[in-house]
Scaffold this motif. Sequence first.
Motif, PDB file in Angstrom:
ATOM      1  N   LYS A 260     -68.058  -2.428  12.178  1.00  0.00           N
ATOM      2  CA  LYS A 260     -67.742  -2.518  10.753  1.00  0.00           C
ATOM      3  C   LYS A 260     -66.238  -2.716  10.541  1.00  0.00           C
ATOM      4  CE  LYS A 260     -70.656  -1.234   7.397  1.00  0.00           C
ATOM      5  NZ  LYS A 260     -71.612  -0.434   6.739  1.00  0.00           N
ATOM      6  N   MET A 261     -65.418  -1.974  11.305  1.00  0.00           N
ATOM      7  CA  MET A 261     -63.958  -2.099  11.194  1.00  0.00           C
ATOM      8  C   MET A 261     -63.523  -3.537  11.505  1.00  0.00           C
ATOM      9  SD  MET A 261     -62.947   1.509  13.045  1.00  0.00           S
ATOM     10  CE  MET A 261     -61.221   1.151  13.377  1.00  0.00           C
ATOM     11  N   LYS A 262     -64.184  -4.111  12.516  1.00  0.00           N
ATOM     12  CA  LYS A 262     -63.831  -5.463  12.985  1.00  0.00           C
ATOM     13  C   LYS A 262     -64.267  -6.518  11.966  1.00  0.00           C
ATOM     14  CE  LYS A 262     -63.972  -7.490  17.622  1.00  0.00           C
ATOM     15  NZ  LYS A 262     -64.731  -7.431  18.879  1.00  0.00           N
ATOM     16  N   VAL A 263     -65.542  -6.435  11.554  1.00  0.00           N
ATOM     17  CA  VAL A 263     -66.114  -7.461  10.665  1.00  0.00           C
ATOM     18  C   VAL A 263     -65.444  -7.430   9.290  1.00  0.00           C
ATOM     19  CG1 VAL A 263     -68.229  -8.156   9.450  1.00  0.00           C
ATOM     20  CG2 VAL A 263     -68.335  -7.552  11.860  1.00  0.00           C
ATOM     21  N   GLU A 270     -61.435   3.646   5.875  1.00  0.00           N
ATOM     22  CA  GLU A 270     -62.039   2.775   4.852  1.00  0.00           C
ATOM     23  C   GLU A 270     -63.521   2.482   5.113  1.00  0.00           C
ATOM     24  OE1 GLU A 270     -58.517  -0.113   3.299  1.00  0.00           O
ATOM     25  OE2 GLU A 270     -58.885  -0.133   5.455  1.00  0.00           O
ATOM     26  N   VAL A 271     -64.053   2.937   6.264  1.00  0.00           N
ATOM     27  CA  VAL A 271     -65.502   2.792   6.526  1.00  0.00           C
ATOM     28  C   VAL A 271     -66.167   3.967   5.822  1.00  0.00           C
ATOM     29  CG1 VAL A 271     -67.313   2.756   8.281  1.00  0.00           C
ATOM     30  CG2 VAL A 271     -65.135   1.652   8.756  1.00  0.00           C
ATOM     31  N   TYR A 272     -66.873   3.684   4.717  1.00  0.00           N
ATOM     32  CA  TYR A 272     -67.386   4.792   3.909  1.00  0.00           C
ATOM     33  C   TYR A 272     -68.702   5.372   4.419  1.00  0.00           C
ATOM     34  CZ  TYR A 272     -63.635   3.986   0.643  1.00  0.00           C
ATOM     35  OH  TYR A 272     -62.392   3.880   0.095  1.00  0.00           O
ATOM     36  N   ASP A 273     -69.666   4.504   4.768  1.00  0.00           N
ATOM     37  CA  ASP A 273     -70.964   5.070   5.169  1.00  0.00           C
ATOM     38  C   ASP A 273     -70.963   5.416   6.661  1.00  0.00           C
ATOM     39  OD1 ASP A 273     -70.789   2.438   5.752  1.00  0.00           O
ATOM     40  OD2 ASP A 273     -72.847   1.916   5.242  1.00  0.00           O
TER      41      ASP A 273
END
Length: 738
Positions: A260-263, A270-273
């Motif tokens: 998720k961090m990469k995409v 900032e990754v919430y879920d």
Amino acid sequence: MTAIELEAENKAIAQEYKELLRISYQTLSVYDKKIIRKAFDVAVDAHKDQRRKSGEAYIFHPIAVAKIVARDIGLGATSIAAALMHDVVEDTDITVQDIEKMFNPKIAQLVEGLTKIAKVKTDQEISMQAENFRKMLLTLNDDVRVILIKIADRLHNMQTMGSMADYKQAKIASETLYIYAPLAHRLGLYNIKTQLEDLGLKYTEPLIYNDIVSKIKETKEEQDSYIKTISDIISASLKEEGIEFTMKGRPKSIYSIRRKMKVQSVTFDEVYDKFALRIIYKSNPHDEKFIAWKIYSVVTDHYRPSPSRLRDWISSPKSTGYEALHITVMGPKGRWVEIQVRSERMDEIAEKGYAAHYKYKNGATEEHGLEIWLNQLKEALENSESNAVDFVEDFKLNLYAKEIYVFTPKGEIKSLPKGATSLDFAFSIHSEIGVKTRGTKVNGKLVPLNHVLNSGDQVEIITSPNQKPTSQWLDYVTTSRAKNKIKNVLNENTKKIAEDGKELLERKLRHLKITLNEQTLNELVNFFKLQTSLDLFYRAGIGTIENQQLKDFAAQKSNTLVNFFKKTIKRTPTSSSEQVQKNELNKKFDLLVFGVEQNKLDYKLSNCCNPIPGDDVFGFVTINEGIKVHKKDCPNAISMQSNYAYRIIQAKWIDSSQEEFKAILKITGMDTLGLTNELTKVISNQMSVNIQSISLSSEAGIFNGQVTVVVQNNTILKKLIDNIKKVDGIDKVSRVYK
């Protein structure tokens, strides 16, 4: 080792064995336990002198693999026994035949499958690892349990490779992320997939992995109290409704946080879920769906849902067999939280995948998604003629592809990989329907065969018994099932054209007083600078070998003086008789074309990777030097594709003798009754000609027409023009050059 250490080790081995029997997902009978004990004894004896890199007795490895097979994958005694002996044949003198005598053919077959994977020999030209994977996937034809045990073996190797050299760790971890994790995902083994991905990240990007792990630990307390706040509120309401359930918080896997961090190009914060709540409820099969939606209602009474992120996999299970209701709601402090709702049965299938599905099947007639996938996979494996690297890439596409759900005209639901086209849909119903597809309708509208489908589309296939696939169809499909079937049909068509070509060639040579025997065949193949007899007959069939060329050949053959010198001064190596007899079509990749329309454009070959005809390539539009052609595996390819995707154009090498081209014909004449009908009949009856567009008009008795046709070569076009001229009333046929 001292006697005390040895005794302690033996005790530990015995302890591991007892635990293996205790944790088995399936209930083991007395007979099952006997088989497992016997396999354990064989393995202990076979590995008694072996140690792992870490220094511990080797037998701990097969026992650990058997434990994963028994508890995490949930297989029975046959698989547990095979797992215990998976390295026996490879590492000792015991043979597969010995195992068959000691146990039974099924266990021997599984052990043989596992040994085959380990002992792969390969050609030099292809990637060793790709060939290895291909061999492994081919064992699916025999028994899917071979793959399941192999996944367990890989998981334990990943868990215990701390004492290996860094480069070995990185290599094994890359392989795991490349094929084993996607396979585990496709077979419904989500827990194992998560472990494989996390361990893969640990060894391929250790700094990032450790950074995420430490940040998860730092925020654990805060996360736990946040989840508890939500779960307490939902739990109270569910108890009021009389629903029996268990609830647990589940952190997102390290690998998926990294992805998720990469995409999304975001930081960890900032990754919430980063976590999800899982509600597992008790229910009989009849009420499962009703209770799931009741829970949805309870949850959304408290928290606002995001309609676009609702996933109902209960009504339409994933093809892996996964069933659940995923709700994403806005929790306290403005954070999104995913809530997964599953019955106990659904949870078991999600955790155990393949094995649990069989436990619950109970002779149900509806074919399960996973079995459909396995059957399609077997078909793809049987029909695969591509090289190992392409094969594995195709296979991976079908493993990890996100799914879309589309409907047949009767309302039946079909799942396809995201990006599938209407032609893929035709092949997914039946390969015979795919081959005969003339057109497709999506939601009642006629669409091209390469129309990309979306979830919810209703697709209707229009077939014709006269329809045949063309080589362009390979660009219209994305699934390997469709690609393999199209390739097979094209090969059959090629052979049919070659048979007709052989008869034609024999007739023409007879006129020139030449008999078509083996010697003549070799001479013809060399004269036309081809490689096999099939090349020769195919070109005769499509009309690229002209009468004048055959006359030149005959003249040369009869000129004995020239032949004498040719034999004396053998400058050009001729094709061997064995090579000529090969029953395959060789492509002379001599023309580079660009884009979907296969346009011929000016280009330069790049110096960084020096592509040669036949390589997989792409075009890159430079600022000053026009189009530069690079190999797909060029060292600079990734940076070009990620930074300048808009400047990349498709490119491929083709055989110009098999290329189809467009020709526009202008036709004039006197307008007579039935002329239009006669004209279209002449064009459509001619072999290897496709009409692309046609416009006809008549004024004051004069007929004007313009027809665009697609033909393979000039000979066919000339023949077509001659046939049109013979139609009564036609005065003039000329080719228009735009």
